[in-house]
Design an enzyme around this catalytic site. Structure first.
Site, PDB file in Angstrom:
ATOM      1  N   LYS A 144       0.844  -1.208   0.000  1.00 55.04           N
ATOM      2  CA  LYS A 144       0.000   0.000   0.000  1.00 55.04           C
ATOM      3  C   LYS A 144       0.875   1.253   0.000  1.00 55.04           C
ATOM      4  O   LYS A 144       0.658   2.174  -0.777  1.00 55.04           O
ATOM      5  CB  LYS A 144      -0.931   0.023   1.238  1.00 55.04           C
ATOM      6  CG  LYS A 144      -1.835  -1.174   1.359  1.00 55.04           C
ATOM      7  CD  LYS A 144      -2.733  -1.086   2.581  1.00 55.04           C
ATOM      8  CE  LYS A 144      -2.005  -1.190   3.912  1.00 55.04           C
ATOM      9  NZ  LYS A 144      -1.355  -2.496   4.167  1.00 55.04           N
ATOM     10  N   ARG A 191      -9.958   0.640   8.503  1.00 55.26           N
ATOM     11  CA  ARG A 191      -9.568  -0.716   8.891  1.00 55.26           C
ATOM     12  C   ARG A 191     -10.664  -1.420   9.667  1.00 55.26           C
ATOM     13  O   ARG A 191     -10.508  -2.590  10.004  1.00 55.26           O
ATOM     14  CB  ARG A 191      -8.331  -0.634   9.802  1.00 55.26           C
ATOM     15  CG  ARG A 191      -7.016  -0.794   9.090  1.00 55.26           C
ATOM     16  CD  ARG A 191      -5.945  -0.500  10.119  1.00 55.26           C
ATOM     17  NE  ARG A 191      -4.764  -1.290   9.946  1.00 55.26           N
ATOM     18  CZ  ARG A 191      -3.682  -0.877   9.298  1.00 55.26           C
ATOM     19  NH1 ARG A 191      -3.667   0.286   8.711  1.00 55.26           N
ATOM     20  NH2 ARG A 191      -2.627  -1.649   9.254  1.00 55.26           N
ATOM     21  N   ARG A 197      11.439  -5.462   5.033  1.00 52.54           N
ATOM     22  CA  ARG A 197      11.267  -4.027   4.777  1.00 52.54           C
ATOM     23  C   ARG A 197      12.218  -3.167   5.621  1.00 52.54           C
ATOM     24  O   ARG A 197      12.443  -3.410   6.801  1.00 52.54           O
ATOM     25  CB  ARG A 197       9.842  -3.596   5.084  1.00 52.54           C
ATOM     26  CG  ARG A 197       9.696  -2.079   4.964  1.00 52.54           C
ATOM     27  CD  ARG A 197       8.339  -1.561   5.209  1.00 52.54           C
ATOM     28  NE  ARG A 197       7.618  -2.346   6.165  1.00 52.54           N
ATOM     29  CZ  ARG A 197       6.298  -2.451   6.176  1.00 52.54           C
ATOM     30  NH1 ARG A 197       5.587  -1.840   5.269  1.00 52.54           N
ATOM     31  NH2 ARG A 197       5.710  -3.167   7.088  1.00 52.54           N
ATOM     32  N   ARG A 234      11.034  -1.511  11.272  1.00 55.04           N
ATOM     33  CA  ARG A 234       9.915  -1.271  12.195  1.00 55.04           C
ATOM     34  C   ARG A 234       9.817  -2.335  13.286  1.00 55.04           C
ATOM     35  O   ARG A 234      10.080  -3.501  13.046  1.00 55.04           O
ATOM     36  CB  ARG A 234       8.594  -1.232  11.397  1.00 55.04           C
ATOM     37  CG  ARG A 234       8.311   0.129  10.816  1.00 55.04           C
ATOM     38  CD  ARG A 234       7.198   0.140   9.803  1.00 55.04           C
ATOM     39  NE  ARG A 234       6.007  -0.606  10.159  1.00 55.04           N
ATOM     40  CZ  ARG A 234       4.925  -0.678   9.375  1.00 55.04           C
ATOM     41  NH1 ARG A 234       4.920  -0.038   8.216  1.00 55.04           N
ATOM     42  NH2 ARG A 234       3.886  -1.369   9.736  1.00 55.04           N
ATOM     43  N   ARG A 279      -0.522  -9.169  13.217  1.00 54.64           N
ATOM     44  CA  ARG A 279      -1.079  -8.151  12.311  1.00 54.64           C
ATOM     45  C   ARG A 279      -1.956  -8.791  11.234  1.00 54.64           C
ATOM     46  O   ARG A 279      -3.009  -8.255  10.891  1.00 54.64           O
ATOM     47  CB  ARG A 279       0.069  -7.350  11.668  1.00 54.64           C
ATOM     48  CG  ARG A 279       0.728  -6.403  12.666  1.00 54.64           C
ATOM     49  CD  ARG A 279       2.082  -5.939  12.194  1.00 54.64           C
ATOM     50  NE  ARG A 279       2.044  -5.266  10.910  1.00 54.64           N
ATOM     51  CZ  ARG A 279       3.102  -5.114  10.119  1.00 54.64           C
ATOM     52  NH1 ARG A 279       4.284  -5.601  10.482  1.00 54.64           N
ATOM     53  NH2 ARG A 279       2.990  -4.487   8.978  1.00 54.64           N
TER      54      ARG A 279
HETATM   55  P1  AP5 Z   1       4.838  -1.511   1.802  1.00 50.71           P
HETATM   56  O1  AP5 Z   1       4.531  -0.688   0.603  1.00 50.71           O
HETATM   57  O2  AP5 Z   1       5.579  -0.896   2.911  1.00 50.71           O
HETATM   58  O3  AP5 Z   1       3.496  -2.280   2.316  1.00 50.71           O
HETATM   59  P2  AP5 Z   1       2.250  -1.792   3.150  1.00 50.71           P
HETATM   60  O4  AP5 Z   1       1.052  -2.424   2.527  1.00 50.71           O
HETATM   61  O5  AP5 Z   1       2.278  -0.309   3.280  1.00 50.71           O
HETATM   62  O6  AP5 Z   1       2.544  -2.530   4.503  1.00 50.71           O
HETATM   63  P3  AP5 Z   1       2.420  -2.019   6.017  1.00 50.71           P
HETATM   64  O7  AP5 Z   1       3.145  -3.043   6.827  1.00 50.71           O
HETATM   65  O8  AP5 Z   1       2.865  -0.612   6.116  1.00 50.71           O
HETATM   66  O9  AP5 Z   1       0.914  -2.145   6.239  1.00 50.71           O
HETATM   67  P4  AP5 Z   1       0.220  -2.218   7.598  1.00 50.71           P
HETATM   68  O10 AP5 Z   1      -1.169  -2.067   7.163  1.00 50.71           O
HETATM   69  O11 AP5 Z   1       0.530  -3.419   8.394  1.00 50.71           O
HETATM   70  O12 AP5 Z   1       0.920  -1.043   8.437  1.00 50.71           O
HETATM   71  P5  AP5 Z   1       0.491   0.447   8.760  1.00 50.71           P
HETATM   72  O13 AP5 Z   1       1.700   1.265   8.805  1.00 50.71           O
HETATM   73  O14 AP5 Z   1      -0.637   0.855   7.917  1.00 50.71           O
HETATM   74  O15 AP5 Z   1       5.643  -2.797   1.267  1.00 50.71           O
HETATM   75  C1  AP5 Z   1       6.096  -3.797   2.155  1.00 50.71           C
HETATM   76  C2  AP5 Z   1       7.443  -4.339   1.690  1.00 50.71           C
HETATM   77  O16 AP5 Z   1       7.265  -5.036   0.460  1.00 50.71           O
HETATM   78  C3  AP5 Z   1       8.492  -3.249   1.412  1.00 50.71           C
HETATM   79  O17 AP5 Z   1       9.755  -3.713   1.806  1.00 50.71           O
HETATM   80  C4  AP5 Z   1       8.430  -3.057  -0.109  1.00 50.71           C
HETATM   81  O18 AP5 Z   1       9.662  -2.636  -0.634  1.00 50.71           O
HETATM   82  C5  AP5 Z   1       8.038  -4.460  -0.586  1.00 50.71           C
HETATM   83  N1  AP5 Z   1       7.202  -4.424  -1.776  1.00 50.71           N
HETATM   84  C6  AP5 Z   1       6.186  -3.554  -2.041  1.00 50.71           C
HETATM   85  N2  AP5 Z   1       5.628  -3.845  -3.251  1.00 50.71           N
HETATM   86  C7  AP5 Z   1       6.305  -4.936  -3.723  1.00 50.71           C
HETATM   87  C8  AP5 Z   1       6.198  -5.720  -4.908  1.00 50.71           C
HETATM   88  N3  AP5 Z   1       5.280  -5.437  -5.840  1.00 50.71           N
HETATM   89  N4  AP5 Z   1       7.046  -6.778  -5.066  1.00 50.71           N
HETATM   90  C9  AP5 Z   1       7.971  -7.077  -4.107  1.00 50.71           C
HETATM   91  N5  AP5 Z   1       8.130  -6.365  -2.962  1.00 50.71           N
HETATM   92  C10 AP5 Z   1       7.304  -5.314  -2.778  1.00 50.71           C
HETATM   93  O19 AP5 Z   1      -0.085   0.265  10.257  1.00 50.71           O
HETATM   94  C11 AP5 Z   1       0.782  -0.052  11.322  1.00 50.71           C
HETATM   95  C12 AP5 Z   1       0.032  -0.049  12.638  1.00 50.71           C
HETATM   96  O20 AP5 Z   1      -0.504   1.281  12.894  1.00 50.71           O
HETATM   97  C13 AP5 Z   1      -1.186  -0.973  12.728  1.00 50.71           C
HETATM   98  O21 AP5 Z   1      -0.810  -2.296  13.075  1.00 50.71           O
HETATM   99  C14 AP5 Z   1      -1.990  -0.268  13.842  1.00 50.71           C
HETATM  100  O22 AP5 Z   1      -1.429  -0.504  15.111  1.00 50.71           O
HETATM  101  C15 AP5 Z   1      -1.785   1.197  13.495  1.00 50.71           C
HETATM  102  N6  AP5 Z   1      -2.812   1.714  12.562  1.00 50.71           N
HETATM  103  C16 AP5 Z   1      -2.582   2.225  11.332  1.00 50.71           C
HETATM  104  N7  AP5 Z   1      -3.727   2.578  10.740  1.00 50.71           N
HETATM  105  C17 AP5 Z   1      -4.724   2.277  11.609  1.00 50.71           C
HETATM  106  C18 AP5 Z   1      -6.141   2.391  11.551  1.00 50.71           C
HETATM  107  N8  AP5 Z   1      -6.754   2.871  10.454  1.00 50.71           N
HETATM  108  N9  AP5 Z   1      -6.853   1.973  12.625  1.00 50.71           N
HETATM  109  C19 AP5 Z   1      -6.256   1.486  13.732  1.00 50.71           C
HETATM  110  N10 AP5 Z   1      -4.913   1.336  13.839  1.00 50.71           N
HETATM  111  C20 AP5 Z   1      -4.142   1.735  12.782  1.00 50.71           C
HETATM  112 MG    MG Z   2       2.558   1.007   4.900  1.00 53.50          MG
END
Ligand code: AP5
Ligand code: MG
Length: 218
Positions: free
Chosen positions: A15, A90, A128, A162, A173
């Protein structure tokens, strides 16, 4: 009508990677709730401590707090012509709030699922690394930096791993995602607003599909 692009997908699906491309090439601000909370968590306050603990555990932050933050951020001037939501909504409560917000802001919601099978997600998350200065996202397996542990664009910056990107936390997660967030896919599908893209390909190929959806829905 300007758009709210909701990027959906499991942890590590890509994402953030796609949202950054949309921001760069379509001038649509990336609103990543995860990034916003990670920034907030660096403060020395009781709230920051709570956010740190919840994020590190792989659980969700309370709907009230998330909603307040999204509301405040998306009402700023730079979101006037549309924006990309990365990691929000979410929960069903968050999705309901977004419906109201879209009406208030006069915007149309478009959900895009970056679809990646479960077995590919662990390596994406454990591998990552990201730059603390520009936020560029790397992966030790799929997109390593030129010099190990250092951002290509900021040679003085050590890349961050992270605290929730361990194999153990990723399991939590993913379970949180299955229980609380996956049902939203049905919600958007039923109202014909969900577009699925195959997230197993290279980032540019995925982006090309997302761009087609965004342009088609203009
Ligand atoms: P990346 O692009 O970083 O993936 P992502 O989908 O953004 O993954 P996240 O881990 O950031 O998602 P998440 O939903 O768990 O975390 P968030 O920060 O939102 O890519 C991942 C890796 O893959 C990278 O190394 C990249 O280089 C690689 N990659 C990407 N595309 C690729 C491809 N096509 N091929 C190969 N490799 C590839 O949330 C974190 C925490 O915050 C949550 O657990 C929660 O505690 C809190 N939080 C956030 N939002 C909310 C909400 N709305 N409500 C409640 N709590 C929340
Ligand atoms: Mg992310």
């Amino acid at each position: 009508m300007s758009k709210i692009i909701v990027l959906m997908g499991a942890p590590g699906a890509g994402k953030g990677t796609q949202a950054r491309l949309l921001e760069e090439r379509h001038n649509l601000p990336q609103i990543s709730t995860g990034d916003m909370f990670r920034a907030l968590a660096t403060d020395q306050t009781a709230l920051a401590e709570e956010v740190r603990a919840v994020q590190a555990a792989g659980k969700l932050i309370s709907d009230d707090l998330v909603i307040r933050i999204v509301q405040e951020r998306t009402n700023r001037e730079d979101c006037k012509h549309g924006y990309v939501l990365d990691g929000f909504p979410r929960t069903t409560v968050q999705a309901a709030m977004l419906e109201k917000l879209a009406v208030e802001q006069g915007k149309k919601i478009l959900a895009v699922l970056v679809d990646v099978p479960l077995e590919e997600l662990e390596k994406r998350a454990t591998g990552r690394r990201s730059c603390p200065i520009c936020g560029e996202i790397y992966n030790v397996y799929f997109k390593p930096p030129k010099v190990e542990g250092v951002c290509d664009l900021h040679p003085d910056a050590q890349l961050i791993h992270r605290t929730d990107d361990t194999a153990e936390k990723i399991k939590v997660r993913l379970a949180t995602y299955e229980q609380q967030t996956r049902p939203l896919l049905d919600y958007y599908e039923k109202s014909n607003r969900l577009h699925r893209v195959d997230g197993t390909r290279a980032p540019e190929a995925i982006y090309a599909d997302i761009e087609k959806v965004v342009n088609r829905e203009s």
